[in-house]
Scaffold this active site. Structure first.
Site, mmCIF file in Angstrom:
data_model
loop_
_atom_site.group_PDB
_atom_site.id
_atom_site.type_symbol
_atom_site.label_atom_id
_atom_site.label_comp_id
_atom_site.label_asym_id
_atom_site.label_seq_id
_atom_site.Cartn_x
_atom_site.Cartn_y
_atom_site.Cartn_z
ATOM 1 N N LYS A 201 -46.053 10.964 161.945
ATOM 2 C CA LYS A 201 -45.449 12.078 161.195
ATOM 3 C C LYS A 201 -46.518 13.109 160.825
ATOM 4 O O LYS A 201 -46.305 14.310 160.954
ATOM 5 C CB LYS A 201 -44.740 11.539 159.945
ATOM 6 C CG LYS A 201 -43.467 10.774 160.291
ATOM 7 C CD LYS A 201 -42.890 9.999 159.112
ATOM 8 C CE LYS A 201 -41.742 9.105 159.606
ATOM 9 N NZ LYS A 201 -41.206 8.222 158.569
ATOM 10 N N ASP B 233 -36.134 13.231 153.805
ATOM 11 C CA ASP B 233 -35.601 12.061 154.514
ATOM 12 C C ASP B 233 -34.077 11.971 154.338
ATOM 13 O O ASP B 233 -33.427 11.167 155.012
ATOM 14 C CB ASP B 233 -36.249 10.775 153.979
ATOM 15 C CG ASP B 233 -37.207 10.147 154.982
ATOM 16 O OD1 ASP B 233 -37.118 10.503 156.184
ATOM 17 O OD2 ASP B 233 -38.024 9.300 154.579
ATOM 18 N N GLN C 269 -42.458 6.197 152.600
ATOM 19 C CA GLN C 269 -42.226 5.343 153.763
ATOM 20 C C GLN C 269 -41.681 3.982 153.340
ATOM 21 O O GLN C 269 -42.244 3.325 152.465
ATOM 22 C CB GLN C 269 -43.539 5.182 154.556
ATOM 23 C CG GLN C 269 -43.402 4.409 155.845
ATOM 24 C CD GLN C 269 -42.521 5.122 156.887
ATOM 25 O OE1 GLN C 269 -42.636 6.328 157.096
ATOM 26 N NE2 GLN C 269 -41.621 4.379 157.522
#
Ligand code: NDP
Length: 291
Positions: A52, A119, A96
């Site tokens: 990412k 997200d 994460q």
């Protein structure tokens, strides 16, 4: 058979994002800024976050990796989340997953400012998505929708079987595929571990989206000719021939299924890169809501 090449498509979309950054940002406007919070030393999470961060650099975004020891407490992590929410020079961030067992993921997710939730996991964004309102879409389902759109895959009126009902993949992609949109307008069945007669159900599908996490689960005899297959699974299997001792495979038995399909995503190189590209698009959007 069309190979739905997530690497190639991602490279194209990322160059479009980079061009937007080049045109829009300069002396007076800073580039978009994404942060990633990585707790602990799970090797898969480290690899995802690395990719990412690398993707941010590729398109000219600023990125910040915030690494925390697995021993971080719930309140320390929440304090960090509040700092990130308040930070003026940050457009979006991700935490994460998975988090260590002593951390309450739900509380962490709820603490994220929905306007920075690139997200798309916060209930505000998830609820808005369910209602068809503008929102940050969860990155993997969004990446799949981008892929279907760019490859001009016809979904309207088709029977789409989604294998898996997780909050991050199965449930949101099922919702998006059933929406009155293009792509979308599919007739969707969600299948899971309690579903009866799965092979028959899969054979009735014109589109299969597999998100189970079981290597090679979907076999050739479960697929009707001409099916479009999106393989979300990322599974490690032993492979002594590979220098690493393992290789990554999807939830679909690609080698034996591919020739029956109208289109199929490979693993790796299918949904994975599209997920990161969707995250970049969400970050761009969060940035443009401010500038
Ligand atoms: P989860 O483990 O959260 O969910 C798996 C789902 O599969 C559950 O709904 C489960 O059913 C269902 N399932 C399990 N076994 C069976 C079975 N035998 N028959 C039918 N359904 C079954 O997984 P995720 O959604 O998080 O991830 C799925 C896969 O996608 C994983 O391989 C993951 O690594 C990968 N992934 C890939 C991403 C990418 O960017 N490419 C991003 C995110 C995930 P039940 O609900 O009944 O337990």
């Amino acid at each position: 058979m069309i190979l739905l090449d997530g690497n190639k498509l991602s490279a194209k979309i990322r160059s479009e994002i980079a061009a937007r950054v080049g045109e829009y940002c300069g002396n007076t406007i800073r580039p978009p800024h994404l942060a990633a919070v990585l707790v602990g030393d799970n090797p898969a999470s480290q690899a995802y976050v690395r990719n990412k961060i690398k993707a941010c650099e590729e398109v000219g975004f600023t990125s910040t990796l915030i690494k925390k020891d697995a021993s971080i407490t719930q309140s320390q992590l929440l304090e960090l989340i509040h700092e990130l929410n308040a930070s003026e020079d940050l457009d979006g961030y991700i935490v994460q997953l998975p988090l260590p067992r002593h951390i309450d993921e739900e509380e962490v997710n709820l603490a994220i400012d929905p306007s920075k939730d690139v997200d798309g996991f916060h209930p505000n964004n998830f609820g808005r998505m369910a209602l068809g309102m503008s929102s940050f879409l969860p990155a993997t389902p969004m990446g799949i929708m981008m892929m279907l759109e760019r490859y001009d895959i016809q979904t309207e009126g088709k029977h789409c079987v989604v294998l898996g009902r997780s909050n991050i993949v199965g449930t949101p992609i099922a919702l998006l595929m059933s929406k009155k949109t293009k792509p979308g307008n599919a007739t969707v069945t969600i299948a899971h571990s309690r579903t009866h007669h799965l092979p028959e159900l899969l054979r009735s599908a014109q589109i299969i989206i597999a998100a189970l996490g079981i290597p090679h689960f979907v076999k050739a005899d479960m697929v009707s000719p001409g099916t479009v297959i999106i393989d979300v699974g990322i599974n490690k299997i032993e492979d002594p021939a590979n220098a690493k001792g393992y290789r990554l495979v999807g939830d679909v038995d690609f080698d034996n299924v591919k020739d029956k399909c109208a289109a199929i995503t490979p693993v790796p190189g299918g949904v994975g890169p599209m997920t990161i590209t969707a995250l970049l698009e969400n970050t761009w959007r969060a940035f443009r809501q401010k500038f």
